[in-house]
Design an enzyme around this catalytic site. Structure first.
Site, PDB file in Angstrom:
ATOM      1  N   HIS A 205     -27.151  36.910  55.696  1.00  0.00           N
ATOM      2  CA  HIS A 205     -28.449  36.341  55.404  1.00  0.00           C
ATOM      3  C   HIS A 205     -28.492  35.252  54.303  1.00  0.00           C
ATOM      4  O   HIS A 205     -29.439  34.512  54.078  1.00  0.00           O
ATOM      5  CB  HIS A 205     -29.375  37.310  54.982  1.00  0.00           C
ATOM      6  CG  HIS A 205     -29.267  37.941  53.649  1.00  0.00           C
ATOM      7  ND1 HIS A 205     -28.499  38.901  53.554  1.00  0.00           N
ATOM      8  CD2 HIS A 205     -30.051  37.764  52.640  1.00  0.00           C
ATOM      9  CE1 HIS A 205     -28.505  39.290  52.249  1.00  0.00           C
ATOM     10  NE2 HIS A 205     -29.343  38.451  51.424  1.00  0.00           N
TER      11      HIS A 205
HETATM   12  C1  UD1 Z   1     -34.487  36.886  50.292  1.00  0.00           C
HETATM   13  C2  UD1 Z   1     -33.909  36.913  48.755  1.00  0.00           C
HETATM   14  C3  UD1 Z   1     -32.500  37.464  48.839  1.00  0.00           C
HETATM   15  C4  UD1 Z   1     -32.195  38.791  49.188  1.00  0.00           C
HETATM   16  C5  UD1 Z   1     -32.932  38.900  50.635  1.00  0.00           C
HETATM   17  C6  UD1 Z   1     -32.883  40.221  51.122  1.00  0.00           C
HETATM   18  C7  UD1 Z   1     -34.865  34.913  47.480  1.00  0.00           C
HETATM   19  C8  UD1 Z   1     -34.267  33.512  47.211  1.00  0.00           C
HETATM   20  N1  UD1 Z   1     -33.840  35.418  48.542  1.00  0.00           N
HETATM   21  O1  UD1 Z   1     -33.506  36.168  51.164  1.00  0.00           O
HETATM   22  O2  UD1 Z   1     -32.115  37.146  47.493  1.00  0.00           O
HETATM   23  O3  UD1 Z   1     -30.920  39.154  49.260  1.00  0.00           O
HETATM   24  O4  UD1 Z   1     -34.204  38.334  50.609  1.00  0.00           O
HETATM   25  O5  UD1 Z   1     -33.103  40.499  52.273  1.00  0.00           O
HETATM   26  O6  UD1 Z   1     -35.840  35.471  46.955  1.00  0.00           O
HETATM   27  N2  UD1 Z   1     -37.867  35.125  57.391  1.00  0.00           N
HETATM   28  C9  UD1 Z   1     -38.428  35.995  58.530  1.00  0.00           C
HETATM   29  N3  UD1 Z   1     -39.207  37.135  58.199  1.00  0.00           N
HETATM   30  C10 UD1 Z   1     -39.414  37.760  57.279  1.00  0.00           C
HETATM   31  C11 UD1 Z   1     -38.998  36.953  56.118  1.00  0.00           C
HETATM   32  C12 UD1 Z   1     -38.280  35.965  55.989  1.00  0.00           C
HETATM   33  O7  UD1 Z   1     -38.052  35.397  59.454  1.00  0.00           O
HETATM   34  O8  UD1 Z   1     -40.058  38.732  57.025  1.00  0.00           O
HETATM   35  C13 UD1 Z   1     -37.345  34.272  57.511  1.00  0.00           C
HETATM   36  C14 UD1 Z   1     -38.129  32.737  57.386  1.00  0.00           C
HETATM   37  O9  UD1 Z   1     -37.497  31.812  58.283  1.00  0.00           O
HETATM   38  C15 UD1 Z   1     -37.651  32.372  56.061  1.00  0.00           C
HETATM   39  C16 UD1 Z   1     -36.333  32.892  55.624  1.00  0.00           C
HETATM   40  O10 UD1 Z   1     -36.273  34.158  56.589  1.00  0.00           O
HETATM   41  O11 UD1 Z   1     -37.806  31.087  55.667  1.00  0.00           O
HETATM   42  C17 UD1 Z   1     -35.836  33.170  54.528  1.00  0.00           C
HETATM   43  O12 UD1 Z   1     -36.597  34.369  53.855  1.00  0.00           O
HETATM   44  P1  UD1 Z   1     -36.570  34.189  52.262  1.00  0.00           P
HETATM   45  O13 UD1 Z   1     -37.452  35.369  51.801  1.00  0.00           O
HETATM   46  O14 UD1 Z   1     -36.978  33.118  51.678  1.00  0.00           O
HETATM   47  O15 UD1 Z   1     -35.065  34.498  51.973  1.00  0.00           O
HETATM   48  P2  UD1 Z   1     -34.196  35.505  52.431  1.00  0.00           P
HETATM   49  O16 UD1 Z   1     -33.263  35.029  53.242  1.00  0.00           O
HETATM   50  O17 UD1 Z   1     -35.042  36.801  53.129  1.00  0.00           O
HETATM   51  N1  UDP Z   2     -30.196  46.971  55.452  1.00  0.00           N
HETATM   52  C1  UDP Z   2     -31.075  47.752  56.358  1.00  0.00           C
HETATM   53  N2  UDP Z   2     -31.043  47.233  57.768  1.00  0.00           N
HETATM   54  C2  UDP Z   2     -30.327  46.406  57.957  1.00  0.00           C
HETATM   55  C3  UDP Z   2     -29.131  45.709  57.161  1.00  0.00           C
HETATM   56  C4  UDP Z   2     -29.318  46.035  55.887  1.00  0.00           C
HETATM   57  O1  UDP Z   2     -31.698  48.646  55.918  1.00  0.00           O
HETATM   58  O2  UDP Z   2     -30.157  45.945  59.273  1.00  0.00           O
HETATM   59  C5  UDP Z   2     -30.206  47.750  54.161  1.00  0.00           C
HETATM   60  C6  UDP Z   2     -28.667  47.978  53.561  1.00  0.00           C
HETATM   61  O3  UDP Z   2     -28.412  49.555  54.000  1.00  0.00           O
HETATM   62  C7  UDP Z   2     -29.134  47.911  52.018  1.00  0.00           C
HETATM   63  C8  UDP Z   2     -30.153  46.935  51.836  1.00  0.00           C
HETATM   64  O4  UDP Z   2     -30.724  46.608  53.061  1.00  0.00           O
HETATM   65  O5  UDP Z   2     -29.681  49.051  51.528  1.00  0.00           O
HETATM   66  C9  UDP Z   2     -29.480  45.391  51.678  1.00  0.00           C
HETATM   67  O6  UDP Z   2     -30.453  44.437  51.440  1.00  0.00           O
HETATM   68  P1  UDP Z   2     -30.121  42.960  51.838  1.00  0.00           P
HETATM   69  O7  UDP Z   2     -28.846  42.731  52.451  1.00  0.00           O
HETATM   70  O8  UDP Z   2     -31.299  42.424  52.644  1.00  0.00           O
HETATM   71  O9  UDP Z   2     -30.123  42.351  50.586  1.00  0.00           O
HETATM   72  P2  UDP Z   2     -29.018  42.122  49.321  1.00  0.00           P
HETATM   73  O10 UDP Z   2     -28.741  43.388  48.929  1.00  0.00           O
HETATM   74  O11 UDP Z   2     -28.173  41.131  49.613  1.00  0.00           O
HETATM   75  O12 UDP Z   2     -30.318  41.455  48.220  1.00  0.00           O
END
Ligand code: UD1
Ligand code: UDP
Length: 386
Positions: A205
């Site tokens: 992601h």
């Molecule tokens: C965010 C965090 C990242 C974390 C991750 C956990 C920041 C900068 N990033 O990344 O550190 O590891 O969450 O999962 O805070 N989107 C959807 N549905 C949603 C939310 C987002 O489709 O419910 C899509 C949108 O196109 C959005 C993109 O994902 O622009 C990125 O979402 P964003 O919250 O900015 O960052 P993540 O990649 O989710």
């Molecule tokens: N996770 C989940 N469903 C998924 C993928 C990940 O519940 O489809 C859980 C995973 O087991 C872990 C957490 O989400 O507990 C990790 O979150 P993510 O990868 O979104 O963020 P990060 O840890 O990189 O900030």
């Protein structure tokens, strides 16, 4: 005397997961007001976790949604500042390293409210990652720093932060140890039609993996080079990127691409994988919890102990390096208990309780918060508690 009040800020998938342990611990020592920024809003990244993990519903839902970093963080910042003024918490608690974390920390710092940071002290030493900037800034304005590991404590000490630092252990380890049962695991594997050790689990992601078509193509090609099943749990941004860049042709028949799944399902799939391929912070750790080798599709990691102990390897998005590491995954000779004993939540709660007791005799944060406002933003004196 009234209970102290803790305003906890969540907004992303990993924060709901950590809250499953932390919220319970907070509620032993304080009245918790839960604020959800709405950074994640799709049910499969957000709402479903409230149900699955039995989290208390948020008292305040900002619903900020997606936007560029500045716009998103700014919307959270003003929303959280308003909430702080309304709630007058004694402490604002933030989790991890996302934009929701930084916004919560910054709003509290500007209003002179002490900040408690869960998962403090982690460093990837790569300032190009938005998360690294969020972590460093949050740690430097926090009063209570709950560190999951000894490495995190050492990182803070190197930056001169030694006061308020508590090595609690990792709250995700607590939850992981309490979640799975053999029946639950079996049911998940049966549903996917896979055997323990008979598949690769992949997630991605990060912008560095998903936003650049050449890098995402290299990841898909590396996974596609395997003959075994790859369960690829794609974040919506990853699925959208595959479509947008016309990479669907690289999703070979061995790659089973799906959307995100629930927490217990994800954990069961990690535990039983032959190897995990990921750019997630949480998954690197969870693979280690269960002594499953991990191949990290990044150039750096904040979970350095997983790499130093030989259970995790960094391959960036290099196709050959990814394929080679998946073929011969890292397996350390030893498996030290870096993440505590499953009592991180209890330790965190105890340290928070002691901190709240110490500040109870102080001036109290509500007055200070209001004084930190611009005069035009201050509520009128009428109705203000003495
Ligand atoms: C965010 C965090 C990242 C974390 C991750 C956990 C920041 C900068 N990033 O990344 O550190 O590891 O969450 O999962 O805070 N989107 C959807 N549905 C949603 C939310 C987002 O489709 O419910 C899509 C949108 O196109 C959005 C993109 O994902 O622009 C990125 O979402 P964003 O919250 O900015 O960052 P993540 O990649 O989710
Ligand atoms: N996770 C989940 N469903 C998924 C993928 C990940 O519940 O489809 C859980 C995973 O087991 C872990 C957490 O989400 O507990 C990790 O979150 P993510 O990868 O979104 O963020 P990060 O840890 O990189 O900030």
């Amino acid at each position: 005397m009234d209970s102290p009040v803790v305003l906890s800020v969540v907004g992303n998938r990993p924060q709901y997961i950590k809250a499953a342990i932390v919220s319970g611990a907070v509620r032993v020592v304080a009245r918790e007001v839960l604020l959800d920024t709405g950074q994640h809003y799709d049910r499969e990244l957000a709402g479903d976790f409230y149900d699955e993990l039995d989290l208390p519903r948020p008292d305040i839902d900002l619903g900020v949604g997606s936007a560029g970093h500045a716009r998103q963080t700014a919307a959270m910042l003003t929303g959280i500042a308003d909430a702080i003024v309304a709630v007058a918490p004694d402490v604002v608690l933030v989790y991890g390293d996302t934009n929701s974390t930084l916004a919560g920390a910054l709003a509290a710092a500007k209003l002179n409210v002490p900040i408690a940071h869960v998962e403090a002290g982690l460093r990837s030493f790569d300032r190009r990652m938005p998360e690294e900037v969020n972590r460093v800034l949050t740690d430097h304005v926090s009063s209570l720093l709950f560190c999951p590991t000894a490495a995190a404590v050492a990182n803070l000490a190197r930056e001169g932060i030694v006061t308020g630092v508590v090595q609690t252990g990792d709250v995700m380890f607590d939850l992981a140890m309490a979640t799975l049962t053999p029946e639950r695991e079996e049911a998940v594997l049966e549903r996917y039609g896979v055997r323990p050790g008979g598949y690769v689990l992949a997630t991605a992601h990060r912008p560095a993996t998903t936003d650049e078509p050449a890098r995402l193509a290299a990841v898909l090609a590396g996974l596609g080079a395997l003959s075994e099943t790859v369960l690829f749990l794609a974040h919506p941004r990853t699925a959208a990127s595959i479509d947008r860049h016309g990479l669907a042709g690289l999703v070979t028949p061995n790659i089973r691409l799906s959307g995100p799944v629930g927490y217990a399902e994800s954990l069961a799939l990690v535990k039983n994988a032959r190897v995990v391929a990921t750019d997630s912070g949480g998954l690197q750790k969870e693979a280690y919890f269960f002594a499953v080798p991990c191949v990290t599709m990044r150039d750096s990691s904040e979970w350095v102990e997983t790499i130093e102990s030989g259970w995790n390897v960094l391959v960036g998005t290099d196709r050959e390096a990814l394929a080679a590491a998946l073929a011969d995954p890292p397996r350390g000779a030893r498996h030290p208990a870096f993440y505590g004993r499953g009592d991180a939540g209890r330790r965190l709660g105890a340290a928070l309780g002691a901190f709240l007791a110490r500040i109870a005799v102080g001036e109290g944060s509500p007055g200070r918060a209001v004084e930190a406002l611009h005069p035009s933003e201050r509520p009128s004196d009428e109705g203000r508690a003495e």
